[in-house]
Design an enzyme around this catalytic site. Structure first.
Site, PDB file in Angstrom:
ATOM      1  N   TYR A 287      -9.155  22.710  11.263  1.00 57.47           N
ATOM      2  CA  TYR A 287      -9.997  22.017  12.380  1.00 57.47           C
ATOM      3  C   TYR A 287     -10.317  22.562  13.711  1.00 57.47           C
ATOM      4  O   TYR A 287     -11.166  22.341  14.163  1.00 57.47           O
ATOM      5  CB  TYR A 287      -9.333  20.589  12.604  1.00 57.47           C
ATOM      6  CG  TYR A 287      -9.361  19.742  11.357  1.00 57.47           C
ATOM      7  CD1 TYR A 287      -9.525  19.933  10.270  1.00 57.47           C
ATOM      8  CD2 TYR A 287      -8.608  18.321  11.741  1.00 57.47           C
ATOM      9  CE1 TYR A 287      -9.645  18.874   9.367  1.00 57.47           C
ATOM     10  CE2 TYR A 287      -8.276  17.557  10.555  1.00 57.47           C
ATOM     11  CZ  TYR A 287      -8.697  17.821   9.369  1.00 57.47           C
ATOM     12  OH  TYR A 287      -8.488  16.965   8.092  1.00 57.47           O
TER      13      TYR A 287
ATOM     14  N   HIS B 173      -3.658  21.612   2.667  1.00 50.77           N
ATOM     15  CA  HIS B 173      -4.874  20.871   2.911  1.00 50.77           C
ATOM     16  C   HIS B 173      -5.608  20.711   1.714  1.00 50.77           C
ATOM     17  O   HIS B 173      -6.284  19.776   1.427  1.00 50.77           O
ATOM     18  CB  HIS B 173      -5.591  21.729   3.693  1.00 50.77           C
ATOM     19  CG  HIS B 173      -6.570  20.860   4.761  1.00 50.77           C
ATOM     20  ND1 HIS B 173      -7.015  21.286   5.857  1.00 50.77           N
ATOM     21  CD2 HIS B 173      -7.384  19.802   4.325  1.00 50.77           C
ATOM     22  CE1 HIS B 173      -7.808  20.292   6.434  1.00 50.77           C
ATOM     23  NE2 HIS B 173      -8.255  19.635   5.286  1.00 50.77           N
TER      24      HIS B 173
END
Length: 274
Positions: A47, A105
């Site tokens: 992110y 992830h």
């Protein structure tokens, strides 16, 4: 705030997702959420906002040990040495001594899952993470992690909402006591104007988005992490916890299509592989 217990931790059912939040917006959103009672913040290496989340953790009056903090290692960094380096960088940016969840992830097509999970377990054993887990793992991979490797998986974070069912994954996870964390719980904003949800919302003096969240949060072993930049959206999501759906509401939602997946990167796993 309602919590779910996993791997010895009590995790707030509703968290703040921070995907695509950057800079001052990210810092302000995290501070705002914490001030109104959120205690579950979700970020990730990918992110590129861990430093802004970390600034907010420093600036809030909420003690660190009252905040459940999740971050994630990117799928291209799943070699053990790369995991360690990524983790150290994440910790430095987050300005904390530990994270509560450290997750893979996405699965990598060519990963050695056992060695990746062992690297996460070493981080956990050293106190860097209170628990470890995964994201975007279909049933076959999750079974491998839990049953073959024996990893203490604390959650599996996947796309889940009223238009995307998890009818094989969720029952398995419930049977193993592993919570499902729903990301994109509002289908990236698509549910806010859905007539069927609005019909239910009118009955409850709520919004369509609140109905979508309430449906997730009433399910056994399900958490949700909607992204919310504004205070109004954060408050609205929090208020979804107060909504009690009835059988008619659930029947209407059950009739909606359950095959609408919106997060489909090129490196996605085979979702239907069991």
């Amino acid at each position: 705030m309602q919590t779910i217990q996993t791997q010895g931790l009590n995790v707030p059912r509703l968290g703040l997702g921070t995907f695509k939040l950057q800079g001052k917006d990210c810092h302000a959103a995290v501070l705002s959420a914490l001030s109104m009672g959120y205690r579950h913040i979700d970020t990730a290496e990918m992110y590129a906002n861990e430093d802004f989340v970390g600034d907010a953790l420093e600036d809030t009056e909420v003690p660190r040990d009252q905040i459940h903090l999740t971050t994630k290692v990117w799928w291209q960094n799943l070699a053990p040495e790369a995991i360690r380096k990524a983790f150290d960088q994440s910790l430095a940016k987050l300005k904390t001594d530990y994270v509560d969840f450290y997750l893979i992830h996405w699965p990598a097509p060519d990963m050695n899952l056992a060695s990746a999970l062992e690297a996460l377990m070493r981080i956990k054993d050293a106190g860097g993470a209170r628990a470890i887990g995964v994201c975007n793992f279909p049933l076959a991979l999750l079974k491998q992690a839990i049953e073959e490797i024996g990893a203490p998986i604390a959650c599996n974070q996947v796309e889940y909402h009223v238009l995307l069912g998890q009818k094989t994954l969720l029952p398995y996870m419930q049977s193993k006591g592993v919570p499902l964390t729903a990301y994109a719980p509002l289908a990236q904003g698509r549910l806010a104007a859905m007539p069927e949800l609005q019909q239910i919302a009118d009955k409850h003096d709520a919004t369509a988005a609140q109905i979508a969240l309430a449906w997730l949060l009433e399910q056994d072993g399900v958490m949700a992490i909607p992204k919310a930049r504004s205070e109004a959206s954060q408050r609205s999501n929090l208020d979804a916890l107060k909504i009690k759906l009835d059988q008619d509401d659930r029947a209407l939602i059950a009739k909606l299509p359950k095959d609408q997946r919106f997060v489909k990167p090129a490196f996605s796993p085979e979702w239907d592989k069991e």
